[in-house]
Design a protein around this motif. Structure first.
Motif, short mmCIF file in Angstrom:
data_model
loop_
_atom_site.label_atom_id
_atom_site.label_comp_id
_atom_site.label_asym_id
_atom_site.label_seq_id
_atom_site.Cartn_x
_atom_site.Cartn_y
_atom_site.Cartn_z
N ASP A 1 82.13 38.29 77.82
CA ASP A 1 83.30 38.50 76.97
C ASP A 1 84.02 37.16 76.77
O ASP A 1 83.74 36.18 77.46
N VAL A 2 84.96 37.13 75.83
CA VAL A 2 85.70 35.89 75.58
C VAL A 2 86.69 35.58 76.70
O VAL A 2 87.10 34.43 76.84
N ASP A 3 87.05 36.56 77.49
CA ASP A 3 87.99 36.34 78.59
C ASP A 3 87.50 36.99 79.89
O ASP A 3 88.18 37.83 80.47
N PRO A 4 86.32 36.56 80.38
CA PRO A 4 85.81 37.16 81.62
C PRO A 4 86.68 36.84 82.83
O PRO A 4 86.70 37.61 83.79
N TRP A 5 87.41 35.74 82.78
CA TRP A 5 88.29 35.36 83.89
C TRP A 5 89.36 36.42 84.14
O TRP A 5 89.89 36.53 85.23
N LEU A 6 89.66 37.23 83.13
CA LEU A 6 90.64 38.30 83.26
C LEU A 6 89.98 39.63 83.58
O LEU A 6 90.37 40.33 84.51
N TRP A 7 88.96 39.99 82.80
CA TRP A 7 88.41 41.34 82.87
C TRP A 7 87.44 41.57 84.02
O TRP A 7 87.37 42.67 84.55
N VAL A 8 86.71 40.56 84.43
CA VAL A 8 85.82 40.75 85.58
C VAL A 8 86.64 41.06 86.84
O VAL A 8 86.35 42.04 87.54
N PRO A 9 87.70 40.30 87.15
CA PRO A 9 88.52 40.67 88.32
C PRO A 9 89.22 42.03 88.18
O PRO A 9 89.37 42.75 89.17
N ILE A 10 89.63 42.38 86.96
CA ILE A 10 90.26 43.69 86.77
C ILE A 10 89.30 44.79 87.16
O ILE A 10 89.63 45.70 87.93
N TYR A 11 88.08 44.73 86.63
CA TYR A 11 87.11 45.79 86.94
C TYR A 11 86.58 45.69 88.37
O TYR A 11 86.33 46.71 89.01
N LEU A 12 86.43 44.48 88.89
CA LEU A 12 85.96 44.35 90.28
C LEU A 12 86.98 44.88 91.27
O LEU A 12 86.61 45.53 92.25
N SER A 13 88.26 44.62 91.04
CA SER A 13 89.28 45.12 91.97
C SER A 13 89.30 46.65 91.95
O SER A 13 89.45 47.29 93.01
N ALA A 14 89.12 47.24 90.78
CA ALA A 14 89.05 48.70 90.70
C ALA A 14 87.79 49.22 91.39
O ALA A 14 87.84 50.22 92.12
N SER A 15 86.67 48.54 91.18
CA SER A 15 85.41 48.95 91.81
C SER A 15 85.50 48.88 93.33
O SER A 15 85.11 49.81 94.03
#
Length: 121
Positions: free
Chosen positions: A24-38
Motif C-alpha cells: 500500500d502507499v502507507d504501509p508504515w501506518l496500516w501494517v502496524p494497525i492490523y498487526l496490533s489487532a492480530s
C-alpha cells in the motif's frame, strides 16, 4: 469456545490484511494497525487478556475513523457527493474516495473485534 474460534479467525484475517497492506502507499501506518489487532486477538486464544490496551487501540481506531469519515473524498463524500458507488468492483482504488472509505470500514471491523473481546471477557 466460540470466543476462541472467533479470535482465531480475527487473528488470521488481520494478519492477512497486514500482509496485503505491505504494498500500500502507507504501509508504515496500516501494517502496524492490523498487526496490533492480530496480536491482540491472538493473545486471547492463549488466555491473555489486555482490556486496557484494547480500549486504547479502539480509541485510536475510532478517532482515525472519524477523521477518515470527514476527510476530503472520505466516507461522507462517498455517501453524499459520489452517491455510494460500489467499493468492491476492483481491488484497485481508482477513485479518490475508495481508499479512505475502505480504510474507514477496516477500522470499524477492528474496533468491533476488540470490543467483542472487551465485553466477552
Amino acid at each position: 469456545m466460540i470466543l476462541i474460534i472467533l479470535n482465531i479467525i480475527f487473528c488470521l484475517s488481520f494478519l492477512v490484511f497486514a500482509y496485503l497492506n505491505l504494498n500500500d502507499v502507507d504501509p508504515w501506518l496500516w501494517v502496524p494497525i492490523y498487526l496490533s489487532a492480530s496480536i491482540s486477538c491472538g493473545l486471547v486464544v492463549f488466555g491473555k487478556y489486555y482490556p486496557t490496551i484494547w480500549l486504547l487501540l479502539v480509541a485510536f481506531y475510532l478517532i482515525y475513523a472519524i477523521i477518515l469519515f470527514f476527510a476530503k473524498d472520505g466516507v461522507r463524500d462517498w455517501i453524499t457527493k459520489y452517491k455510494k458507488p460500489s467499493l468492491v468492483e476492483t481491488m484497485q482504488a481508482t477513485k479518490p474516495y475508495i481508499e479512505q472509505t475502505r480504510e474507514f470500514f477496516g477500522l470499524l471491523i477492528i474496533s468491533a473485534a476488540l470490543l467483542i473481546n472487551y465485553f466477552a471477557t
